[in-house]
Design a protein around this motif. Sequence first.
Motif, short mmCIF file in Angstrom:
data_model
loop_
_atom_site.label_atom_id
_atom_site.label_comp_id
_atom_site.label_asym_id
_atom_site.label_seq_id
_atom_site.Cartn_x
_atom_site.Cartn_y
_atom_site.Cartn_z
N PHE A 1 -71.02 -22.14 -3.80
CA PHE A 1 -71.58 -22.89 -2.78
C PHE A 1 -72.06 -24.28 -3.50
CE2 PHE A 1 -75.61 -24.31 -0.81
CZ PHE A 1 -75.49 -24.62 -0.13
N VAL A 2 -73.03 -24.04 -4.05
CA VAL A 2 -73.92 -25.17 -5.38
C VAL A 2 -72.67 -26.09 -5.55
CG1 VAL A 2 -74.80 -26.24 -6.87
CG2 VAL A 2 -76.05 -24.29 -5.61
N SER A 3 -71.31 -25.67 -5.66
CA SER A 3 -70.03 -26.73 -6.73
C SER A 3 -69.32 -27.55 -5.41
CB SER A 3 -69.44 -25.94 -7.25
OG SER A 3 -68.28 -26.53 -7.06
N LEU A 4 -69.54 -26.95 -4.08
CA LEU A 4 -68.37 -26.68 -3.27
C LEU A 4 -69.19 -28.19 -2.51
CD1 LEU A 4 -65.58 -23.29 -2.41
CD2 LEU A 4 -65.61 -25.87 -4.30
N SER A 5 -70.60 -27.59 -2.30
CA SER A 5 -70.92 -28.38 -1.68
C SER A 5 -71.73 -30.15 -1.72
CB SER A 5 -72.65 -28.22 -1.19
OG SER A 5 -73.28 -27.79 -2.25
N SER A 6 -71.28 -29.94 -3.31
CA SER A 6 -71.37 -31.58 -3.72
C SER A 6 -70.03 -32.10 -3.92
CB SER A 6 -72.01 -31.03 -5.24
OG SER A 6 -71.89 -32.73 -5.65
N VAL A 7 -69.50 -33.35 -4.44
CA VAL A 7 -68.42 -34.04 -5.06
C VAL A 7 -68.75 -34.07 -6.08
CG1 VAL A 7 -69.04 -34.59 -2.51
CG2 VAL A 7 -69.28 -36.23 -3.89
N SER A 8 -69.36 -34.17 -6.49
CA SER A 8 -70.11 -34.43 -8.39
C SER A 8 -69.11 -33.23 -9.10
CB SER A 8 -71.50 -34.10 -8.95
OG SER A 8 -71.71 -34.32 -10.01
N VAL A 9 -68.38 -34.09 -10.10
CA VAL A 9 -67.34 -32.99 -11.29
C VAL A 9 -69.01 -32.13 -11.88
CG1 VAL A 9 -65.67 -32.57 -13.03
CG2 VAL A 9 -65.06 -33.96 -10.67
N GLY A 10 -70.09 -32.79 -12.55
CA GLY A 10 -70.02 -32.63 -13.45
C GLY A 10 -71.52 -31.61 -12.40
N THR A 11 -71.80 -31.56 -11.37
CA THR A 11 -72.52 -30.15 -11.07
C THR A 11 -71.40 -28.76 -10.73
OG1 THR A 11 -73.35 -31.77 -9.23
CG2 THR A 11 -73.16 -29.76 -8.23
N THR A 12 -70.09 -28.74 -10.54
CA THR A 12 -69.76 -28.05 -10.66
C THR A 12 -69.61 -27.31 -12.15
OG1 THR A 12 -67.62 -28.68 -9.32
CG2 THR A 12 -66.97 -26.96 -10.91
N VAL A 13 -69.37 -27.95 -13.19
CA VAL A 13 -69.51 -27.73 -14.63
C VAL A 13 -71.10 -26.94 -14.57
CG1 VAL A 13 -69.73 -28.78 -16.89
CG2 VAL A 13 -67.67 -29.14 -15.17
N ALA A 14 -71.61 -27.66 -14.38
CA ALA A 14 -73.34 -27.13 -14.55
C ALA A 14 -73.15 -25.88 -13.71
CB ALA A 14 -74.12 -28.16 -14.23
N ALA A 15 -72.82 -25.86 -12.50
CA ALA A 15 -73.19 -24.43 -11.74
C ALA A 15 -72.42 -23.25 -12.35
CB ALA A 15 -72.92 -24.49 -10.39
N LEU B 1 -62.93 -26.60 -22.52
CA LEU B 1 -61.99 -26.05 -21.66
C LEU B 1 -62.25 -26.71 -20.27
CD1 LEU B 1 -60.12 -24.40 -20.04
CD2 LEU B 1 -62.14 -22.60 -19.14
N ALA B 2 -63.67 -26.82 -20.20
CA ALA B 2 -64.33 -27.77 -18.42
C ALA B 2 -64.48 -29.17 -19.30
CB ALA B 2 -65.78 -27.23 -18.64
N VAL B 3 -64.69 -29.46 -20.61
CA VAL B 3 -64.05 -31.19 -20.87
C VAL B 3 -62.91 -31.40 -20.42
CG1 VAL B 3 -64.53 -32.51 -23.06
CG2 VAL B 3 -66.24 -31.37 -22.49
N GLU B 4 -62.31 -30.27 -21.50
CA GLU B 4 -60.61 -31.12 -20.79
C GLU B 4 -59.80 -30.72 -18.90
OE1 GLU B 4 -58.06 -28.18 -23.10
OE2 GLU B 4 -56.21 -29.14 -22.29
N VAL B 5 -60.63 -29.75 -18.84
CA VAL B 5 -59.64 -29.73 -17.00
C VAL B 5 -60.69 -30.63 -16.44
CG1 VAL B 5 -59.26 -27.54 -16.96
CG2 VAL B 5 -61.47 -28.46 -16.30
N VAL B 6 -61.83 -31.22 -16.57
CA VAL B 6 -62.25 -32.62 -15.79
C VAL B 6 -62.00 -34.06 -16.49
CG1 VAL B 6 -64.88 -34.00 -16.10
CG2 VAL B 6 -64.87 -31.17 -15.37
N SER B 7 -61.37 -33.59 -17.56
CA SER B 7 -60.91 -35.40 -18.45
C SER B 7 -59.60 -35.61 -17.89
CB SER B 7 -61.13 -35.61 -19.46
OG SER B 7 -60.64 -34.98 -20.51
#
Lengths: 252, 177
Positions: free
Chosen positions: B99-113, B171-177
């Motif tokens: 929920f937290v990830s998909l209710s935001s448009v920020s990739v950083g929020t997804t990584v944090a969650a 892994l997170a950095v690689e897929v986000v960048s």
Amino acid sequence: MIVAVETAPTPAPTATPLARPALGMIDLLLRDRERMLARIHQGTDLAAIMRTMIATIAVTMAIVGAALGSYRGGVQIAYAAIKLPIVLLGTAALSAPALSAIGAALGRRSRLSADLALVMAALAFGSLLLAACTPLIMLGRSVDLDYHRMILAVVGMFAIAGAAALRMICRGVALEAAPGWRTAVVGLCVVFSLVGGQLAWALRPYLVRPRAPEVMFLREVEGSLFDSVTGAMRSARGIYERDAAPLGRATP
Amino acid sequence: MSVATQAPFPVPRGLAIALAAAGPVAVGGILAARTHDASPMLAAPAIVFGVVAATGPALYIATAAAGNAPPLAAVIRAFGIALGAFGLALAGLILPAAFVSLSSVSVGTTVAATSGVVAIAGYLGLRRLASELKAAGSLDITAGASLAGGVVFVIWAIATASIAGRLWWDLAVEVVS
């Protein structure tokens, strides 16, 4: 002639069979929470407890939302009355399984239905306390309390209600004296805060300035509460993102 | 031996361990949905099981060398229960994270969650592993006889969490960048 005379103060009529069982359950929640917690712990009538608590949250939070919306008035009363129950019920539905899961991971004999009933009962208690605060919100409106003081007052009311609900959850989980119950409660608090914060943030606004020319039901989806907080911290340090934040005042 | 004879979870242990595999796939799925890169769905469970498989034997060897070795079967059982605890915790946390990830448009929020739920579940798994090994008699940092076993476990847990955390972060950095 036999006259029944009570010589000592009797405890509150906790199990008074009121005309409607739901009202009796709310009465029990307000007067004798230990007994309510015991019923949940024993798994007695969980479905009825859940139904009553969900209805209580929906009604009381709608009242609180309407009171908040009345600060601006007009359609905002309806908007806030619709959104506030959604925030609380949605957060509870998303977060309560975390209490069961974390507890189960640490060896607590948790049951999802009982945990959900406990969380809903605690939130219903908090909602009732908030509903009791609505005269204060209306008072703030009637004396034209300024917007920021009103915000602070509302935050204070929600903090008190939240603390009362949290205390009830702690007492309910502590009844089991199971391993890891403290961690489970802390985990629930963390998840509830994050999910509740994000959901409340996504569905904002609730309290709108009286002079606001128009109100919206929802704002556009933006970043997250986390992004907003970090952005505000950057702005506070004088670091502005020109595309996203208003520019600082030009110096001569 | 005081290894618990009662069921360790309110669900079958096999299901709990299956959740330990499915949970990271779901967490990877949240990351994949945001980044449009499916690799986290495979990489996340690989990190979990790969790191445990690579570092688990070291814990047994080190505790044995420290003189606090529980029977191998007890260690294997403890690891199974800890993986189950990890899976159960993830099962309860995946919905809030999604929920937290998909209710935001920020990739950083997804990584944090996603990082947050994996970290919490990992902590709970390690804590359950410690309690199971303690029940098996190999860990009790408050008792002098098994103090060495407790120290070994703490060092092993820090090393394992650091390795897994570093792999997850890369892994997170690689897929986000």
